[in-house]
Motif scaffolding. Structure first.
Motif, PDB file in Angstrom:
ATOM      1  N   GLY A   1       0.804  -1.207   0.000  1.00  0.00           N
ATOM      2  CA  GLY A   1       0.000   0.000   0.000  1.00  0.00           C
ATOM      3  C   GLY A   1       0.836   1.255   0.000  1.00  0.00           C
ATOM      4  O   GLY A   1       1.922   1.301   0.546  1.00  0.00           O
ATOM      5  N   LEU A  57      -3.536   5.105  -2.880  1.00  0.00           N
ATOM      6  CA  LEU A  57      -3.047   3.765  -3.214  1.00  0.00           C
ATOM      7  C   LEU A  57      -2.819   3.700  -4.719  1.00  0.00           C
ATOM      8  O   LEU A  57      -3.765   3.772  -5.499  1.00  0.00           O
ATOM      9  CB  LEU A  57      -4.079   2.698  -2.819  1.00  0.00           C
ATOM     10  CG  LEU A  57      -4.446   2.622  -1.343  1.00  0.00           C
ATOM     11  CD1 LEU A  57      -5.527   1.570  -1.125  1.00  0.00           C
ATOM     12  CD2 LEU A  57      -3.226   2.306  -0.491  1.00  0.00           C
ATOM     13  N   GLY A 116       1.519  -8.177   6.394  1.00  0.00           N
ATOM     14  CA  GLY A 116       0.064  -8.223   6.347  1.00  0.00           C
ATOM     15  C   GLY A 116      -0.384  -9.673   6.181  1.00  0.00           C
ATOM     16  O   GLY A 116       0.419 -10.605   6.303  1.00  0.00           O
ATOM     17  N   LEU A 173      -5.268   0.408   4.744  1.00  0.00           N
ATOM     18  CA  LEU A 173      -4.097   0.413   3.858  1.00  0.00           C
ATOM     19  C   LEU A 173      -3.533   1.824   3.742  1.00  0.00           C
ATOM     20  O   LEU A 173      -2.329   2.039   3.803  1.00  0.00           O
ATOM     21  CB  LEU A 173      -4.485  -0.106   2.464  1.00  0.00           C
ATOM     22  CG  LEU A 173      -4.825  -1.595   2.357  1.00  0.00           C
ATOM     23  CD1 LEU A 173      -5.415  -1.910   0.993  1.00  0.00           C
ATOM     24  CD2 LEU A 173      -3.580  -2.453   2.614  1.00  0.00           C
ATOM     25  N   ARG A 189      -1.629   2.802   6.619  1.00  0.00           N
ATOM     26  CA  ARG A 189      -0.498   1.875   6.806  1.00  0.00           C
ATOM     27  C   ARG A 189      -0.626   0.993   8.036  1.00  0.00           C
ATOM     28  O   ARG A 189       0.359   0.687   8.689  1.00  0.00           O
ATOM     29  CB  ARG A 189       0.824   2.650   6.872  1.00  0.00           C
ATOM     30  CG  ARG A 189       1.166   3.354   5.580  1.00  0.00           C
ATOM     31  CD  ARG A 189       2.463   4.111   5.749  1.00  0.00           C
ATOM     32  NE  ARG A 189       2.805   4.863   4.563  1.00  0.00           N
ATOM     33  CZ  ARG A 189       3.797   4.552   3.752  1.00  0.00           C
ATOM     34  NH1 ARG A 189       4.529   3.496   3.968  1.00  0.00           N
ATOM     35  NH2 ARG A 189       4.065   5.325   2.714  1.00  0.00           N
ATOM     36  N   THR A 219      -1.869  -1.913   7.684  1.00  0.00           N
ATOM     37  CA  THR A 219      -1.533  -3.225   7.127  1.00  0.00           C
ATOM     38  C   THR A 219      -1.080  -3.022   5.697  1.00  0.00           C
ATOM     39  O   THR A 219      -1.082  -1.911   5.172  1.00  0.00           O
ATOM     40  CB  THR A 219      -2.737  -4.194   7.193  1.00  0.00           C
ATOM     41  OG1 THR A 219      -2.287  -5.509   6.891  1.00  0.00           O
ATOM     42  CG2 THR A 219      -3.839  -3.818   6.227  1.00  0.00           C
ATOM     43  N   ASN A 220      -0.660  -4.089   5.078  1.00  0.00           N
ATOM     44  CA  ASN A 220      -0.288  -4.028   3.671  1.00  0.00           C
ATOM     45  C   ASN A 220      -0.645  -5.381   3.063  1.00  0.00           C
ATOM     46  O   ASN A 220      -0.933  -6.334   3.787  1.00  0.00           O
ATOM     47  CB  ASN A 220       1.207  -3.748   3.526  1.00  0.00           C
ATOM     48  CG  ASN A 220       2.016  -4.847   4.175  1.00  0.00           C
ATOM     49  OD1 ASN A 220       2.114  -5.942   3.630  1.00  0.00           O
ATOM     50  ND2 ASN A 220       2.569  -4.589   5.359  1.00  0.00           N
ATOM     51  N   ILE A 230      -8.013  -2.338  -4.314  1.00  0.00           N
ATOM     52  CA  ILE A 230      -7.412  -3.320  -3.404  1.00  0.00           C
ATOM     53  C   ILE A 230      -6.666  -4.393  -4.195  1.00  0.00           C
ATOM     54  O   ILE A 230      -5.508  -4.697  -3.917  1.00  0.00           O
ATOM     55  CB  ILE A 230      -8.505  -3.957  -2.510  1.00  0.00           C
ATOM     56  CG1 ILE A 230      -9.050  -2.911  -1.533  1.00  0.00           C
ATOM     57  CG2 ILE A 230      -7.960  -5.168  -1.752  1.00  0.00           C
ATOM     58  CD1 ILE A 230     -10.324  -3.318  -0.818  1.00  0.00           C
ATOM     59  N   GLN A 264      -3.277  -3.868  -5.465  1.00  0.00           N
ATOM     60  CA  GLN A 264      -2.174  -3.847  -4.499  1.00  0.00           C
ATOM     61  C   GLN A 264      -1.582  -5.241  -4.272  1.00  0.00           C
ATOM     62  O   GLN A 264      -0.676  -5.404  -3.475  1.00  0.00           O
ATOM     63  CB  GLN A 264      -2.659  -3.342  -3.127  1.00  0.00           C
ATOM     64  CG  GLN A 264      -3.325  -1.978  -3.156  1.00  0.00           C
ATOM     65  CD  GLN A 264      -2.361  -0.914  -3.649  1.00  0.00           C
ATOM     66  OE1 GLN A 264      -1.242  -0.836  -3.170  1.00  0.00           O
ATOM     67  NE2 GLN A 264      -2.809  -0.121  -4.608  1.00  0.00           N
TER      68      GLN A 264
END
Ligand code: AMP
Length: 640
Positions: A133, A173, A299, A364, A367, A369-370, A397, A400
């Motif tokens: 992300g 993103l 993540g 995301l 930040r 999680t990623n 999403i 990513q």
């Protein structure tokens, strides 16, 4: 008529709704004692101001208060009870505070029980680090809830800035440029065909697929398995399944397990209730156990996107059940509740993340999680997510996530929007469709459609409730067309002493959660819902679905009534159908005929009127399933 004793367990009163409902004027509810001492003290202080209550005296809700209600007319004499509005503002505030507090209590904090894999940190192995992300704006809180997305985005309703907010969500993103040669390799094909399966001839396989209404598309599709053993799951997974007492895989599992275990991208067209959650959860667990351990800062490995928080929580329950033996940790992120606890869980690391799209994007962007480690992606109820306007978020999403991931997409219908999404994000996918692709209702459901006027609906409703509620443990789900009607009906029923609660898109998530759990456990056996609850909710033992208002299309009708008659059980559906709904009469008659139901001659008369809308719709979408709902939902979902 006596009230079912299930509501009258000593000390377990029917619930008061959390804060927002006017209190009924019958003694029953107003007098219900609270689940905590704080309430007790406040009510004790005000004891004299609460209506005379059989509950307080007997400690048993089930008997006298209900029998007195049933003894008289349904609008019965409310005696000397002091109505809700008569009570002081202070009393009402106490009650509101109590329920607000109750709803924000630690129940929610503790929802995601931790089952992190107990593996030595020394065995951590660095994993691929491309992608992930972008950073930046964490200003998406307001837009991130499931219901928030649903309400604000799909409705375009209350505020003109909703569209702006929607387009800005996830703007930080950026699409990743993937260099596959630099990504760490990972394993995704775990399928070993069982000798029994290998020995089956093509004719036998075709016969099995025909019998179970399976159609498959694509190249090199593995044969279906017919037993749990044949799926060749590791013993720790198999043990959990057998412990639940399931006897055989459902059709979507039979064909879906070998497909998913083989590491291919999969499209599965199957209804909720068909067992599809396990169809992707068990292979997900096998997948995770073959991957390197999570490192701090990583993540999830498995990402499951779902349209609503209710479905997300249900999926989480399944993941927890089946992941516990291998200590796989999961977490669920959805909007409408504080982000802090969810962010903490994400940051602590969880192999499985179940998420609604808006809240995940929020996490995301901030930040928390990623998606660098995601190698198994599930899009559940894809059609519903698109109906709800989540397509831009889904695309954000998925962009990513490394492109050599395994992607599994599940949908109840196969309209062109879902097809396009599959073509854009799945590679060389194999597909299984379960059941007829023509829209049809389960034949386990007795469907009754009553043609009536708007004015007649309330008395008809009460008449049916009196009949069904005479039995023990009967859960009834009532669907209305609008949030307003849902609230009005709930208020009307509660004032008449019925244990009804409402769930719709304007309720806070904590309240929706609470209402659903009261319904699920049978403490409040009547739930009034808008279409927010029509799909994805797997509540056992719903005996009756009442369509107080007919939905805007027959697909939603089929999904609504599909909340009963689940897992092979018998169910019933009663539908009030007015002249205003006559555009849907022809489609409805077709559904009823297909299921061999008795049809009200008045409905047949209405169905003979050919309406422009049904012609238009067929011209636009063809005659298969999946037509209509996208547009109807987008156009008017602020009502839900
Ligand atoms: P789903 O379609 O995933 O929402 O599943 C619907 C319900 O079927 C859930 O309550 C599952 O626990 C249950 N279920 C899943 N697999 C099986 C099976 N093989 N046999 C019986 N019930 C099942």
């Amino acid at each position: 008529m006596s009230y079912p004793s299930s509501y009258g367990a000593p000390g377990v009163p029917p619930p008061l709704p959390p804060g927002m409902y006017p209190q009924p004027t019958t003694s029953s509810y107003s007098a219900a004692p609270p689940p905590s001492s704080s309430y007790n003290s406040s009510t004790n202080n005000n004891a004299s101001s609460y209506p005379n209550s059989s509950y307080n005296k007997t400690g048993n809700y089930g008997s006298s208060s209900y029998s007195s209600r049933y003894g008289s007319s349904s609008n019965g004499d409310r005696g000397n009870d002091r109505s809700y509005d008569d009570r002081s503002r202070r009393e009402r505030k106490d009650e509101y505070d109590y329920y607000s507090g109750y709803n924000n209590s630690s129940r929610y904090e503790s929802r995601n029980s931790s089952n992190y894999r107990d593996r030595s940190p020394t065995s951590y192995d660095r994993y691929g680090s491309s992608g992930g992300g972008g950073g930046g704006g964490a200003n998406a809180d307001r837009y991130s809830s499931t219901s928030g997305n649903y309400r604000s985005y799909a409705s375009g309703g209350a505020s003109t800035s909703a569209a702006d907010r929607m387009s800005s969500l996830g703007s930080s993103l950026t699409r990743q440029d993937w260099d596959l040669s630099k990504l760490t390799k990972f394993e995704k094909n775990f399928y070993r065909e069982h000798p029994n399966v290998a020995a089956r001839s093509l004719t036998e396989v075709e016969e099995y697929r025909r019998k179970h209404e399976m159609k498959v598309f694509g190249r090199d599709i593995p044969k279906p398995v017919q037993t749990f053993d044949e799926a060749n799951f590791p013993a720790y997974v198999l043990k959990e399944v057998l412990e639940l007492g399931f006897t055989a895989p459902t059709p979507i599992q039979s064909q879906g397990w070998p497909m998913a275990l083989s590491g291919r991208d999969v499209v599965g067209i199957a209804e909720t209730g068909s067992g599809k959650t396990l169809a992707y959860c068990l292979p997900a667990i096998v997948h995770i156990n073959a991957q390197p351990f999570l490192e701090p800062g990583d993540g999830p490995i498995v990402l499951i996107l779902a349209p609503t928080r209710e479905l997300a929580v249900q999926i989480q329950n399944e993941c927890t059940k089946f992941g516990k033996s291998s200590k796989i940790k999961n977490t669920c992120v959805y909007g409408g509740v504080p982000k802090g606890p969810q962010a903490r869980e994400l940051q602590q690391g969880a192999e499985i993340c179940i998420a609604t799209p808006g809240r995940l994007i929020d996490m995301l962007e901030s930040r928390r999680t990623n998606l660098r480690r995601v190698t198994y992606l599930v899009l559940d109820e894809a059609d519903r997510m698109l109906d709800m306007g989540f397509e831009p978020q889904i695309r954000k999403i998925v962009d990513q996530i490394r492109p050599d991931r395994q992607t599994l997409m599940w949908s109840a219908t196969w309209p062109k929007e879902v097809k396009r999404l599959a073509e854009d994000y799945l590679h060389d996918f194999i597909q299984v469709n379960i059941g007829s692709m023509d829209l049809s209702a389960s034949h386990n459901i007795t469907q009754t459609v009553e043609v009536c006027s708007e004015y007649e609906k309330r008395s008809k409703l009460v008449k049916h409730l009196e009949r069904i509620m005479d039995a023990r443990d009967n859960k009834t789900l009532i669907f209305t067309g609008t949030k307003r009607t849902a609230d009005e009906i709930t208020k009307y029923l509660r004032q008449d002493g019925w244990p009804a609660l409402a769930i719709h898109g304007d309720k806070a998530q904590t309240e929706r959660d609470w209402v659903l759990s009261e319904f699920r456990t049978g403490k409040s056996p009547i739930m009034v819902a808008t279409d927010v609850a029509s799909r994805g909710i797997d509540v056992k033992d719903v005996k009756l679905v009442i369509n107080y208002d007919f939905p805007t299309n027959v697909e939603d009708y089929v999904h609504r009534i599909g909340r009963t008659g689940r897992g092979g059980a018998k169910g019933a559906a009663i539908t009030f159908f007015t002249m205003e709904n006559s555009k849907q009469a022809k489609d409805l008659v077709n559904i009823l005929r297909e299921a061999n139901q008795e049809i009200d001659p008045k409905l047949i008369e209405l169905s003979k009127i050919v309406t422009p809308s049904s012609i238009e719709r067929r011209q636009r979408y063809g005659s298969g399933r999946g037509f209509g709902s996208t547009n109807t939902m987008r156009g008017s979902s602020s009502r839900w």
